[in-house]
Design a protein around this motif. Structure first.
Motif, PDB file in Angstrom:
ATOM      1  N   VAL A 465       0.854  -1.198   0.000  1.00  0.00           N
ATOM      2  CA  VAL A 465       0.000   0.000   0.000  1.00  0.00           C
ATOM      3  C   VAL A 465       0.885   1.242   0.000  1.00  0.00           C
ATOM      4  CG1 VAL A 465      -1.813   1.244   1.219  1.00  0.00           C
ATOM      5  CG2 VAL A 465      -1.765  -1.261   1.266  1.00  0.00           C
ATOM      6  N   PRO A 466       0.891   2.016  -1.095  1.00  0.00           N
ATOM      7  CA  PRO A 466       1.690   3.242  -1.112  1.00  0.00           C
ATOM      8  C   PRO A 466       1.007   4.356  -0.319  1.00  0.00           C
ATOM      9  CG  PRO A 466       0.538   2.999  -3.192  1.00  0.00           C
ATOM     10  CD  PRO A 466       0.214   1.766  -2.382  1.00  0.00           C
ATOM     11  N   VAL A 467       1.824   5.149   0.379  1.00  0.00           N
ATOM     12  CA  VAL A 467       1.343   6.333   1.127  1.00  0.00           C
ATOM     13  C   VAL A 467       2.125   7.533   0.603  1.00  0.00           C
ATOM     14  CG1 VAL A 467       0.906   7.337   3.395  1.00  0.00           C
ATOM     15  CG2 VAL A 467       0.965   4.858   3.131  1.00  0.00           C
ATOM     16  N   PRO A 468       1.636   8.193  -0.441  1.00  0.00           N
ATOM     17  CA  PRO A 468       2.382   9.345  -0.973  1.00  0.00           C
ATOM     18  C   PRO A 468       2.356  10.503   0.025  1.00  0.00           C
ATOM     19  CG  PRO A 468       0.753   8.514  -2.555  1.00  0.00           C
ATOM     20  CD  PRO A 468       0.437   7.907  -1.233  1.00  0.00           C
ATOM     21  N   ILE A 469       3.529  11.051   0.317  1.00  0.00           N
ATOM     22  CA  ILE A 469       3.639  12.185   1.244  1.00  0.00           C
ATOM     23  C   ILE A 469       4.587  13.205   0.649  1.00  0.00           C
ATOM     24  CG2 ILE A 469       3.157  10.811   3.301  1.00  0.00           C
ATOM     25  CD1 ILE A 469       6.184  10.844   3.854  1.00  0.00           C
ATOM     26  N   GLU A 470       4.693  14.355   1.359  1.00  0.00           N
ATOM     27  CA  GLU A 470       5.589  15.418   0.902  1.00  0.00           C
ATOM     28  C   GLU A 470       7.003  15.191   1.412  1.00  0.00           C
ATOM     29  OE1 GLU A 470       4.292  17.278  -1.188  1.00  0.00           O
ATOM     30  OE2 GLU A 470       2.172  16.912  -0.806  1.00  0.00           O
ATOM     31  N   VAL A 471       7.937  15.812   0.725  1.00  0.00           N
ATOM     32  CA  VAL A 471       9.340  15.702   1.118  1.00  0.00           C
ATOM     33  C   VAL A 471       9.575  16.601   2.332  1.00  0.00           C
ATOM     34  CG1 VAL A 471      11.726  16.061   0.397  1.00  0.00           C
ATOM     35  CG2 VAL A 471      10.022  15.252  -1.246  1.00  0.00           C
ATOM     36  N   PRO A 472      10.110  16.049   3.401  1.00  0.00           N
ATOM     37  CA  PRO A 472      10.440  16.906   4.563  1.00  0.00           C
ATOM     38  C   PRO A 472      11.686  17.728   4.266  1.00  0.00           C
ATOM     39  CG  PRO A 472      11.077  14.642   5.002  1.00  0.00           C
ATOM     40  CD  PRO A 472      10.403  14.620   3.654  1.00  0.00           C
TER      41      PRO A 472
END
Length: 1739
Positions: A465-472
């Motif tokens: 399951v992919p969880v796309p998030i922003e780059v910290p």
């Protein structure tokens, strides 16, 4: 004991019941036989054969509800029968045993001789015997009681049936009585009563009262002293017992506790024979208060009757009734139960939904296409193998050139490679890190959609399951912590990223990626092909049909900043793609330009998922390119002939700005322009403007397709592309006022207060939509009602990951109809969108649930506020349209806050111009505006009532040359102008005259003109002639320029903006795509870390739910208070110390009347005994004095005064010495010479310009004939610096005591009278007043003896003193006590502690001192300076275990926080917590309380701060809301008596009242010493007498408010200890909103508001609360304090701050005792001498 003779009589049931009750009383012994027979004969007399009479009696019974605190009294009239106290009690008992409310019987006189229709009507003029008084205050809805009203209305209905009038409610004024307190104990008449409570029916009032009535009457006559100050006719027209009873009722009327739901009323009659009632407004019916003839049922605060007529049995019975404990007397204060915030009353004209209940709207059926793949992975496999070279995704660099083209073949092969490595190359074969179903984070930058797309499909193929998030970007990136919480809850251990992103992540010195705050520990896995292993040829991913397994998790940021994960199943993913394909008409090989974020929402659904299903070509435009070239997406549409484009209204807006330089633009290829945020209110203007500009470039109207979406429901609705260009899109013009109530009302576009919305198309295929009420049960809305849109479809999210409770409330909603029947058996999903379904099934969205702000019961949407703010010249001022709108909860309601970034080139004038326009401040369009012009424009053009607000707003602009020191003061002359309605009217008249070409009216007004007289009558100082001249010149000029009123928040939304803040450009927290991170911005605002460059607060207009101002009741007299205290069981607040006459001690100094004699006696008996030891900063002995040394030195000084000074007896001598031995010797030298010494603090050498004038003032005011000092200070007084500050020639003769004569005086002066003046004590009070008091020789000796007895001081004792020796108790301890008591005083000058903070404590430890005295400044210096040195001090041998008392000398409320910090800090060094205490003294008595050695420990109580505002004392538990800790101010000194008195009426108060502390003592000061001799002030402060009670004792008024409480502790005599608690100075208390506020309470709250606030002081200025705060930080933080200070004062004190002044550290003046000089600060503020960092005037 029934009487059989009555059986044949036709008695009513009421009379029979009354007879039964009488028999019950007789059987229980509650009534005598004679009383029983008398009452029985009365009852049955009317039914026995008798001649007809003119007057009879009708009995009416009514039932009254007795609520908390309600007394019970019977009504009385001239010829009206009155019921007895016992009757009421017995009936109350019978009713309580039956479970009913007590019954009360009223007898009203009725004229039975006349028929009802012939009886005379009742008129006010018909009253000849009873005078009626009514309260001037209006009745209030908050006093309403429904139960009480129903009961009284029922009684009134019965009276109406019997043709009877009922009493009219009225309020009686209390009697102002003067007598001793002893006279107010009613005589005990419980026995010997024969005629109990009877009053003759004859109107002449035949005196037949019993002995008990006579005793009670005698008591009352003693109380009132024959006063006739109540009503004009009530006392004079009555005689005998009835007259006395009426006076009793008059006195007692104000002492009973009324029903909590109605103000206190005492009812009188308007006629002899009948009565009527007048209903107050608002249907608030007052309960009639019954009153008895010769006695009243009085009750204590606990509900126990204390009437002497009621037996112990009945008292016990009534005491057991189940009733809440009643509060103290409510007549004398507004109880804090009623200090409730105003509840917004519903608008009677508010629109309400009127349509029929809506029906669920079903979308078109989802078509079944034969070639649609069974899953998205199957589609990828098909296109990757059939058309491997077909372009899938093209990425762009920052120059707009193609960076990389990803084909479907590459996407397929690389996705398989990623899937293989995820499953087989992470971990080991036995223990792989990732298994199918696990969650994996996708961390890719926004400029690399290709790598993200490959990783996403690789996860789908690997069944993870992919969880796309922003780059910290940083470890403390905005919102990244919440993202980390989401990853942790999802169990993510692996993060997929690109090579470039991996290199750009922050790294530790070892090269490892550190763990981000709040993130789980992650394994970073790079997905570039060169880092991956090639899968075996025989390995293929298992591609299944779409099922209910989770496909991906999309993150969602909530309103509060928390991040949730929305799970989307594989079947929902596929169905959503199919629905989008059908709705948008997608076909293979179409080109789509995507400007949106490809990781979530519309950008993900169209650009990553649906595009692959249909083998489309996506042109991805990164955000970095849009910042450089906003027109890039249009260029790519033209270049690639794109059919579809996905944008936001922001992209359309910036394209409009940049399109002018472009010529070759052709948008005819577009068939669909998807506007992702088409539901926002500003999108319609962007769409219209974009169409108007680009319609000539080939753009068609039907191409623009707004859509609505949410993370939970995915795509909610989308407008379909059509080929019919003649069909206009749906559009609605809605009333903004109606929308705030959730009602749809169509309005006209001409109005400003409308919202134009566009439709977002139809419901998605295969979905069902309905609208439900946002709150409560999900009930279907009406057709003209706004609700939350809900969707039932396969293509929606299924849950919030790991949050089952929130999932059920959002994803498993079952809407119901009005009858409660469910709409469908399938669950709906809440979309979080507010809207409705319009005609033709078109969906309209008017806002979001997350952006909803409920202000005063009305709902406003943040997006609407943003749209309005952007409409006020957005391009000229707001930087890139970056505006954040949110609400903060202040005072139990939401307040709107607007934060905007201003352009870098904006000036301060531009800032306030824009802010004022947003808030709809009327401004003239004048170039180069000046604040005076703006304010006067408002005066001229607007009504005068708005002049003040406009001028205050305009004066916020800078006035000085320094742009960094933004001091915005409103001149006093301008304020006086605004106060005067006459002048405001003149300006308006002059403006109108100027418009017609006439000159303004003449302003050259002579001193005696009517205009000036009219201004003086309203308290207005006429402005200066210069100001009037300037204004008269400006008025005609203003009329030449139009006034501009721009659309603003107030006029459009009918809601006030609480705070408007401007910040520099690019400083607000950003989201990854450049938007404003709303929750982070709100958090910074609340923390005080936003650092705005301009702030405008408007609490006066926004905060409308403040408690109603307290209405004082001046009719309450001291007699009523006294009797009320007796009734409520409260004792009079008085206490005393030990009696000096009864204390036996071996005090040899008692035989001497004068201190000079005591010193001579000690010099003879103990010449070598050391009295004083002075320490220097090193802790060594600088000087010491024995008895004989002090005596001899005093003799020499006396000789010098007589020979060199040529002084006579009684001359005044100023002693200007530093703290030390010289001061003591000079003082006794003056006593030896017969002179009157005045101790004066010497000027500070480094600050002589400001300190020397005070010295000069004291010398002049004290009329000193001579000035004695040291040689060093003598030179200082005659220096050049001194000459620049004062006139040195005006000094009196200065004597240098460093050179003393060597001979002795011929004789030592002995005063002839102990009451002669010994010395003058001058000091500056906390209110800034210089006052000198006279201390006689008798008072001085009594003072020293009192302290000696309290502290047990003997010659063998040593006392350490670290105080300034110039006034008050500090001077007495430093100079006088050692001579009288013989103990050794170790003197430590406080100035030495600046060099050595540990000096005082080391001296206490070294000399093993048991008693020590200090000031708050010394204690604070030790607490701050030695806080980190306790271990080193312990190593140096510092031991405080021997300290018995450590007393803080002050004239203020004890600083409990400081004393507790000091105790805790030095507890490890042996200091016992009970040792630390405080003293209390004032100008009239230098020491009233001082903690002794043998008294009980100091006590601390917690009181309700809200009750204190009403001058009430209510004890609460520690930690209770609004609790305030107060520490006892020490034990009352021997010989001191204290009483708490009302400062206005001068009457004694009970111990539950806050009042002024009055003191009677032998060591009271004799009076003020002033040149002018203000006799009225002298008499009022030093020779006051109580207006009631003990009127013989002479008291001194301290000017401080406090209260007494009898504690459970016992003193040395075995009696219960009375503790005195000082609350604050009466002169400093602020009367705001009718309540009394103490500055220290507000200051304590403000200091807690922000870490940078080091000190605070408050005062009032023109009815505004001014808060001055000292800032310990950079000037950038100054404006952060303004909203925080306003918030905390509103929340904790229900006050609106008028002015916030931010100053540097050290600006707030503090005297030598560490007390704030608030009045000096106020003077400096008005004189513009504070040099503030920032001054904000809250509107």
């Amino acid at each position: 004991m029934a009487d059989r003779s009555l059986e044949g009589m036709a008695l009513p049931l009421e009379v029979r019941a009354r007879l039964a009750e009488l028999e019950l009383e007789l059987s229980e012994g509650d009534i005598t036989q004679k009383g029983y027979e008398k009452k029985r004969s009365k009852l049955i007399g009317a039914y026995l054969p008798q001649p007809p009479t003119a007057n009879g009696a009708a009995v009416v019974r009514c039932r009254l509800q007795h609520s908390e605190g309600a007394p019970r009294r019977m009504l009385q009239a001239g010829n009206i029968g009155v019921c007895d106290i016992r009757d009421a009690a017995v009936r109350g008992r019978a009713a309580s045993t039956a479970g009913n409310r007590p019954l009360f019987y009223f007898r009203f006189g009725v004229d039975q001789a006349l028929p009802p229709e012939r009886r005379a009507p009742v008129t006010p003029s018909s009253s000849s015997r009873y005078h009626r008084r009514r309260s001037s205050g209006s009745r209030d809805e908050r006093y309403r009681s429904d139960v009480h009203t129903e009961a009284v209305q029922a009684a009134l209905a019965k009276h109406k049936e019997r043709k009877m009038a009922v009493p009219m409610p009225s309020k009686r004024r209390s009697l102002v009585v003067q007598t001793s307190m002893d006279a107010y104990t009613p005589p005990d008449t419980s026995s010997g009563s024969e005629d109990e409570g009877s009053v003759q029916g004859d109107s002449q009032g035949t005196p037949t009262s019993s002995q008990g009535s006579i005793n009670m009457e005698h008591w009352i006559s003693q109380a009132i002293h024959g006063s006739t100050t109540s009503t004009t006719s009530s006392s004079s027209t009555q005689s005998g017992g009835s007259g006395a009873a009426h006076r009793l009722a008059d006195v007692m009327a104000q002492t009973h506790i009324e029903n909590h739901s109605a103000p206190p009323d005492v009812t009188t009659y308007t006629s002899e024979h009948s009565v009527q009632v007048e209903r107050p407004q608002g249907s608030t019916t007052s309960r009639t208060a019954p009153k008895y003839g010769n006695a009243e049922l009085m009750e204590t605060g606990d509900g126990v009757p204390v009437s002497s007529r009621v037996s112990a049995k009945i008292q016990q019975l009534v005491n057991t009734l189940k009733r809440p404990k009643r509060p103290p007397l409510r007549e004398f204060f507004v109880d804090d139960f009623e200090e409730l915030l105003e509840v917004q009353q519903p608008d009677p004209n508010q629109p309400k939904p009127e349509g029929a209940q809506m029906l669920a709207m079903r979308g078109e059926q989802l078509g079944v296409v034969t070639n649609w793949p069974p899953s998205l992975e199957a589609a990828l496999q098909r296109w990757g193998t059939i058309s491997p070279k077909a372009p899938c995704l093209t990425t762009m660099d920052t120059n707009g050139k193609p960076l990389y083209i990803l084909t479907y073949g590459k996407l397929w092969t690389r996705s398989m490679k990623v899937a293989y490595n995820i499953l087989h190359k992470l971990g080991t074969k036995q223990e792989p890190m990732v298994r199918p179903g696990d969650r994996v984070a996708l961390v890719f930058p926004n400029n690399d959609p290709a790598a993200s797309m490959v990783a996403f499909y690789g996860c789908l193929l690997a069944e993870v399951v992919p969880v796309p998030i922003e780059v910290p970007l940083t470890r403390k990136d905005a919102g990244s912590q919440q993202i980390g919480f989401l990853l942790g809850s999802c169990g993510v251990t692996v993060a997929l990223t690109s090579d470039a992103c991996h290199k750009g992540l922050p790294k530790s010195p070892t090269g490892e990626i550190p763990q981000f705050k709040g993130w789980p520990k992650l394994l970073w896995f790079v997905t570039e092909s060169k880092h991956l292993s090639k899968p075996p040829r025989d390995w293929f991913p298992h591609i299944k049909d779409a099922n209910n397994d989770t496909a991906y998790i999309e993150y969602k940021t909530c309103k509060d900043g928390s991040v949730l994960g929305v799970t989307v199943t594989r079947i929902a993913l596929l169905t959503h793609c199919q629905a989008l394909t059908q709705a948008c008409g997608y076909t293979e090989a179409e080109t789509i330009v995507n400007v949106l974020d490809f990781k979530k929402d519309v950008g993900l659904w169209h650009g990553i998922l649906t595009s692959v299903m249909n083998m489309m070509h996506v042109i991805s435009i990164p955000y970095s390119l849009m910042k450089v070239n906003p027109l890039s997406w249009i260029q790519k549409v033209c270049q690639y002939k794109a059919k579809v484009a996905c944008v936001k209204s922001r992209d359309m807006h910036w394209a409009l700005v940049a399109h002018r330089d472009q010529r070759d633009i052709n948008l005819s290829s577009l068939r669909m322009l998807i506007v992702a945020d088409g539901a926002n209110p500003w999108s319609i203007s962007s769409c219209d403007a974009f169409l108007n500009v680009f319609q000539s470039k080939g753009l068609r109207q039907e191409v623009i397709c707004p859509c609505a979406s949410s993370p939970e429901a995915l795509t909610v609705a989308i407008r379909r592309p059509t080929d019919d260009s003649n069909q206009p899109p749906g559009r609605g013009v809605l009333s903004m006022h109606g929308l705030t109530y959730g009602v749809i009302r169509v309005d006209s576009e001409e109005k400003l207060s409308v919202l134009t919305v566009q439709d977002v198309g139809l419901v998605m295929p295969g979905a069902v939509m309905c609208s439900v009420k946002p709150d409560g049960v999900p009930q279907l809305c009406r057709t003209d009602e706004v609700g939350e849109l809900c969707v039932c479809a396969v293509a929606t999210g299924t849950s919030y990951y790991g949050l089952s409770g929130m999932t059920k409330n959002t994803f498993e909603v079952f809407p119901v109809t009005g009858s409660g029947a469910p709409v469908s058996e399938y669950p709906f999903v809440r979309t979080g969108l507010l809207g409705f379904v319009g005609p033709g099934g078109l969906v309209f969205v008017v806002g979001k649930m997350d952006g909803l702000m409920v202000v005063s019961g009305r709902r406003h949407n943040a997006d609407d506020i943003v749209a309005t703010a952007l409409a006020v010249e957005p391009m000229k001022f707001v930087y890139r349209g970056r505006i954040a709108v949110f609400s903060v909860t202040v005072l139990h309601d939401e307040r709107i806050v607007i934060v905007a970034e201003q352009r870098p080139d904006s000036t301060e004038e531009d800032s306030f111009q824009w802010m004022s326009r947003v808030l709809q401040v009327v401004l003239p369009c004048l170039p180069g505006r000046h604040p005076v012009l703006l304010g006067l424009a408002v005066c001229c053009r607007e009504q005068p009532s708005r002049a003040r607000a406009g001028l205050q707003a305009s004066w916020r602009w800078p006035l000085g040359p320094e742009p960094q020191r933004r001091c915005r003061h409103l001149p006093e002359s301008m304020l006086s102008f605004l106060k005067c309605p006459l002048l405001c009217t003149w300006w308006s008249t002059s403006a109108c005259a100027a418009q017609s070409g006439e000159p303004p009216s003449e302003l050259g007004t002579p001193a005696g003109s009517p205009a000036r007289a009219a201004c003086a009558s309203v308290g207005c100082a006429w402005p200066s002639e210069h100001l009037l001249y300037v204004c008269s010149y400006i008025v005609p000029l203003l009329t030449r320029f139009p006034l501009m009123t721009l659309q603003a928040i107030d006029s459009i939304h009918q809601v006030g903006v609480y705070c408007l803040a401007l910040v520099p450009a690019n400083t607000l927290p950003k989201t990854p795509l450049g938007g404003i991170h709303l929750s982070e911005t709100k958090q910074l605002f609340l923390e005080g870390s936003l650092h705005p460059c301009n702030v405008l607060m408007c609490p006066h207009t926004c905060v409308t739910n403040l408690p109603k101002p307290r209405q004082k009741q001046p009719e309450i007299g001291p007699a009523s208070v006294m009797v009320g205290n007796l009734v409520s069981g409260k004792r009079i607040a008085q206490a005393s110390g030990r009696d000096l006459g009864q204390i036996e001690d071996n005090d040899q100094a008692r035989k001497f009347l004068f201190l000079s004699e005591v010193l001579q006696w000690r010099a003879q008996t103990t010449p070598d005994h050391v009295l004083y030891t002075l320490l220097n900063c090193r802790g060594t002995i600088a000087n010491s004095l024995t008895c004989v040394q002090l005596h001899k030195r005093a003799e020499k000084i006396a000789v010098m005064l007589m020979e060199r000074g040529h002084l006579q007896d009684g001359d005044h001598v100023a002693l200007v010495y530093p703290p030390g031995i010289d001061l003591i010797a000079a003082f006794y030298g003056c006593l030896y010479a017969g002179c009157v010494p005045i101790t004066v603090r010497p000027p500070h050498p480094q600050n002589i310009a400001t300190t020397l004038p005070t010295v000069k003032m004291i010398v002049e005011v004290s009329r000193s004939a001579c000035l004695m000092t040291t040689q060093l200070i003598c030179k200082l007084l005659r220096s050049r610096e001194a000459a620049a500050a004062v006139d040195v020639r005006a000094w009196p003769p200065i004597l240098d005591t460093d050179d003393l004569p060597k001979k002795r005086p011929a004789q030592i002066y002995k005063p002839s009278n102990p009451d002669t003046l010994a010395y003058l004590d001058f000091s500056v009070s906390t209110t800034g007043m210089l006052a000198g008091v006279k201390m006689s020789h008798a008072a001085t000796s009594a003072f020293c003896r009192s302290i000696k007895l309290q502290c047990e001081l003997y010659p063998s004792r040593e006392v350490a003193i670290c105080l300034d020796p110039y006034c008050g108790l500090g001077f007495v301890l430093w100079c006088l006590c050692s001579v009288y008591s013989g103990h050794q005083s170790i003197l430590i000058p406080p100035a030495e502690l600046e060099t050595n903070p540990a000096l005082w404590l080391l001296a206490v430890s070294q000399y093993k001192v048991r008693d020590t005295f200090c000031s708050y400044s010394v204690m604070e210096l030790c607490t701050k300076g030695l806080g980190s040195q306790t271990e080193s001090l312990k190593a140096r041998g510092l031991d405080l275990s021997r300290v018995r008392t450590c007393v803080v000398v002050a004239e203020e409320r004890p600083r409990i926080a400081l004393t507790q910090s000091f105790s805790k800090l030095f507890k490890d060094l042996g200091l016992h917590p009970r040792a630390v205490s405080t003293s209390f003294g004032c100008r009239v008595n230098l020491a009233i309380c001082l903690q002794g050695t043998s008294g009980p420990d100091p006590t601390t109580v917690y009181v309700d701060m809200r009750a204190l505002r009403h001058d009430r004392v209510r004890l609460v538990e520690r930690g209770s809301p609004h609790s305030l800790p107060l520490m006892e101010s020490g034990k009352i000194l021997p010989g001191v008596r204290i009483i708490i008195a009302n400062p206005e009426t001068k009457g004694p108060l009970g111990d539950s009242h806050l009042g002024e502390i009055w003191v009677h003592s032998a060591h009271n000061a004799s009076g003020y010493f002033t040149i002018y001799g203000d006799e009225s002030l002298q008499s009022d402060h030093f020779s006051s007498r109580l207006s009631f009670g003990d009127t013989q004792t002479v008291w001194a008024r301290t000017g401080y408010l406090g209260f007494l409480r009898r504690t459970e502790l016992t003193d040395a005599n075995g009696e219960r200890h009375d503790a005195l608690y000082v609350v604050g100075a009466l002169d400093e208390a602020m009367e705001l909103r009718g309540m009394r506020y103490h500055p220290i309470d507000i200051e304590t709250s403000v200091i807690r508001a922000h870490k940078s606030v080091t000190e605070c002081a408050v005062f009032t200025w023109t009815n505004l609360l001014v808060v001055v705060v000292e800032l310990d930080g950079s000037e950038q933080e100054a404006l952060d304090l303004v909203p925080l200070v306003t918030n905390v004062v509103l929340e904790e004190h229900y006050l609106v701050v008028g002015v916030v002044v931010v100053v540097d550290i050290g600006v707030i003046p503090i005297n030598s005792r560490g007390e704030k000089q608030r009045m000096h600060l106020r003077d400096g503020f008005l004189a513009d001498q504070l040099d503030p960092i920032y001054v904000a005037y809250n509107m």
